[in-house]
Design a protein around this motif. Structure first.
Motif, mmCIF file in Angstrom:
data_model
loop_
_atom_site.group_PDB
_atom_site.id
_atom_site.type_symbol
_atom_site.label_atom_id
_atom_site.label_comp_id
_atom_site.label_asym_id
_atom_site.label_seq_id
_atom_site.Cartn_x
_atom_site.Cartn_y
_atom_site.Cartn_z
ATOM 1 N N PHE A 160 -14.297 5.310 7.169
ATOM 2 C CA PHE A 160 -13.118 4.703 7.808
ATOM 3 C C PHE A 160 -13.088 5.250 9.233
ATOM 4 O O PHE A 160 -13.383 6.441 9.442
ATOM 5 C CB PHE A 160 -11.814 5.096 7.095
ATOM 6 C CG PHE A 160 -11.741 4.624 5.665
ATOM 7 C CD1 PHE A 160 -11.453 3.299 5.361
ATOM 8 C CD2 PHE A 160 -11.972 5.516 4.613
ATOM 9 C CE1 PHE A 160 -11.391 2.874 4.040
ATOM 10 C CE2 PHE A 160 -11.913 5.086 3.293
ATOM 11 C CZ PHE A 160 -11.620 3.759 3.001
ATOM 12 N N GLN B 295 0.855 -1.188 0.000
ATOM 13 C CA GLN B 295 0.000 0.000 0.000
ATOM 14 C C GLN B 295 0.881 1.224 0.000
ATOM 15 O O GLN B 295 2.077 1.146 0.327
ATOM 16 C CB GLN B 295 -0.850 0.045 1.279
ATOM 17 C CG GLN B 295 -2.042 -0.876 1.289
ATOM 18 C CD GLN B 295 -2.984 -0.547 2.452
ATOM 19 O OE1 GLN B 295 -2.622 0.147 3.409
ATOM 20 N NE2 GLN B 295 -4.206 -1.051 2.368
ATOM 21 N N PHE C 55 -10.702 6.128 10.981
ATOM 22 C CA PHE C 55 -9.632 7.120 11.225
ATOM 23 C C PHE C 55 -9.790 8.387 10.405
ATOM 24 O O PHE C 55 -8.959 9.282 10.483
ATOM 25 C CB PHE C 55 -8.255 6.492 10.972
ATOM 26 C CG PHE C 55 -8.251 5.429 9.903
ATOM 27 C CD1 PHE C 55 -8.499 4.102 10.236
ATOM 28 C CD2 PHE C 55 -8.020 5.758 8.575
ATOM 29 C CE1 PHE C 55 -8.522 3.110 9.259
ATOM 30 C CE2 PHE C 55 -8.039 4.769 7.601
ATOM 31 C CZ PHE C 55 -8.289 3.444 7.941
ATOM 32 N N SER D 296 -9.859 7.591 1.306
ATOM 33 C CA SER D 296 -9.289 8.859 1.772
ATOM 34 C C SER D 296 -10.237 9.520 2.770
ATOM 35 O O SER D 296 -11.348 9.042 2.997
ATOM 36 C CB SER D 296 -9.071 9.797 0.584
ATOM 37 O OG SER D 296 -10.332 10.197 0.060
ATOM 38 N N GLY D 297 -9.798 10.616 3.342
ATOM 39 C CA GLY D 297 -10.682 11.377 4.224
ATOM 40 C C GLY D 297 -9.902 12.390 5.030
ATOM 41 O O GLY D 297 -8.675 12.434 4.989
ATOM 42 N N GLU E 277 0.532 5.071 1.723
ATOM 43 C CA GLU E 277 -0.257 5.908 2.611
ATOM 44 C C GLU E 277 0.142 7.360 2.362
ATOM 45 O O GLU E 277 1.313 7.640 2.080
ATOM 46 C CB GLU E 277 0.111 5.537 4.054
ATOM 47 C CG GLU E 277 -0.784 6.121 5.094
ATOM 48 C CD GLU E 277 -2.076 5.323 5.209
ATOM 49 O OE1 GLU E 277 -2.182 4.250 4.605
ATOM 50 O OE2 GLU E 277 -2.993 5.797 5.901
HETATM 51 N N1 PHE Z 1 -6.044 2.190 5.579
HETATM 52 C C1 PHE Z 1 -7.149 2.103 4.682
HETATM 53 C C2 PHE Z 1 -7.209 0.685 4.092
HETATM 54 O O1 PHE Z 1 -6.294 -0.075 4.252
HETATM 55 C C3 PHE Z 1 -7.012 3.093 3.533
HETATM 56 C C4 PHE Z 1 -7.101 4.522 3.994
HETATM 57 C C5 PHE Z 1 -5.980 5.208 4.395
HETATM 58 C C6 PHE Z 1 -8.294 5.173 4.041
HETATM 59 C C7 PHE Z 1 -6.031 6.511 4.800
HETATM 60 C C8 PHE Z 1 -8.402 6.494 4.446
HETATM 61 C C9 PHE Z 1 -7.259 7.145 4.829
HETATM 62 O O2 PHE Z 1 -8.163 0.336 3.458
#
Ligand code: PHE
Length: 358
Positions: free
Chosen positions: A254, A213, A256, A288-289, A215
């Motif tokens: 999400f 991934q 977070f 995202s967010g 980030e």
């Molecule tokens: N961590 C999330 C995932 O693995 C992706 C994400 C990262 C979403 C940062 C919002 C902000 O799916």
């Protein structure tokens, strides 16, 4: 004296015509060795009259020196000739083609990471890293995913053996713990991207237990949703090299981020063929967010003063879309034929558009 002259002529002729160092050695022993001919003549001196002895003795000594010198000279000449012959025979033919060398190639994952880093690098992001083995707090709790939260179950986490539940270490299920590590360590303003390996207990054509991934995190006093949108639209268009690629933000959830949005890009699906670009269809490529104020507070950042946005996306997924790779599992099979086909030329400057090796 006659003997002396005839021995001289004979020996000198033999030395001149000798064709090897071994042969010269035999001649030397035959002339100057214990039983050699010159040695024998020297022995005869004792039986001679004093005057004849002096004369013959001087002649024999001169002959000994002459033969020794001739032997050395011939030996040196033979060694030179031998070297010349070797040099002639061993000559390097510079017109021969070089031995074939196998050239390695850049794995599409590395290439894709380089491209992503190049695009965000242009926007002033720095690369951050974190460990693959994470603790519960960084991977879940600090990201506002408490123990009873359903998304813990959804993540198909690999737990490491050891401590009791809740304290057990995990293979990080996403790169989001790097957000936490960065915010805890560095005061804002922050602008980072964190590419890396992630793990989930899942395996099929579009899932691998180990995957990658990237980030992204921006935190500043005036960061808002418009920045998130502008940054991600810019990224999608640069990465897929389509200037007017349609990009859509779809409300999502999400723990977070708040609010959260999933990002879709325009595409067409016709006869089982997927094409990125203008069309009547959408394809989800990232999450995202705006960073949840609780997450900022968990990291010791004042949510009244700072706000931020974050995003995360699967690297295999966007590499598959950009380079037409149909099966995610093939990324990690290390099949040389696959690597030759999908790999990228080494030593080429990473470009945003890239290109397959011929
Ligand atoms: N961590 C999330 C995932 O693995 C992706 C994400 C990262 C979403 C940062 C919002 C902000 O799916």
């Amino acid at each position: 004296m006659d003997d002396c002259f005839s021995v001289r002529d004979e020996l000198m002729a033999a030395v001149e015509t000798a064709t090897s160092v071994d042969e010269l050695e035999r001649i030397r022993i035959g002339a100057l060795g214990k039983k050699g001919r010159i040695t024998a003549l020297m022995k005869d001196l004792g039986r001679m009259e004093p005057e004849a002895r002096r004369e013959t003795g001087a002649a024999l000594n001169a002959l000994k020196d002459e033969i020794a010198t001739a032997l050395d000279a011939r030996k040196a000449a033979l060694a030179d000739a031998e070297l010349d012959a070797r040099l002639a025979a061993e000559r390097i033919d510079v017109t021969l083609p070089p031995r074939p060398e196998s050239v390695g190639s850049i794995h599409p994952i590395s290439q894709t990471i380089d491209e992503i880093v190049a695009i965000f690098g242009e926007m002033g992001f720095m690369v951050a890293e974190g460990p693959d083995i994470e603790d519960d707090w960084h991977n879940f709790t600090a990201l506002n995913i408490p123990r009873e939260h359903p998304s813990r179950q959804e993540m198909d986490t690999f737990y490491l053996p050891g401590e009791s539940d809740g304290l057990r270490k995990v293979l990080r299920t996403h790169t989001s713990p790097v957000q936490i590590r960065t915010m805890v360590r560095t005061p804002p303003p922050l602008r980072i991207i964190a590419p890396g390996r992630t793990y989930r207990c899942d395996s099929d054509a579009t899932h691998s237990p180990m995957f990658h991934q990237v980030e992204g995190l921006v935190v500043d006093e005036s960061t808002h949703m418009g920045h998130l949108k502008g940054c991600l639209i810019e990224f999608c268009r640069a990465f897929f090299a389509i200037d007017d690629l349609p990009v859509r933000f779809r409300p999502s959830y999400f723990p977070f981020t708040e609010p959260s949005a999933e990002v879709d890009i325009g595409c067409t699906r016709k006869d089982g063929q997927l094409r990125i670009g203008h069309g009547d269809d959408w394809l989800e490529i990232l999450g995202s967010g705006m960073v949840n104020p609780k997450v900022l507070a968990n990291c010791g950042i004042d949510p009244k003063r700072y706000q931020g946005f974050a995003f995360g996306m699967g690297i295999e997924r966007i590499a598959m879309l950009k380079y037409g790779i149909p099966d995610l599992r093939t990324f990690f099979e290390s099949d040389l034929r696959w690597l030759r086909h999908y790999g990228f030329r080494a030593l080429a400057v990473p470009s945003l558009v890239g290109g397959l090796t011929p």
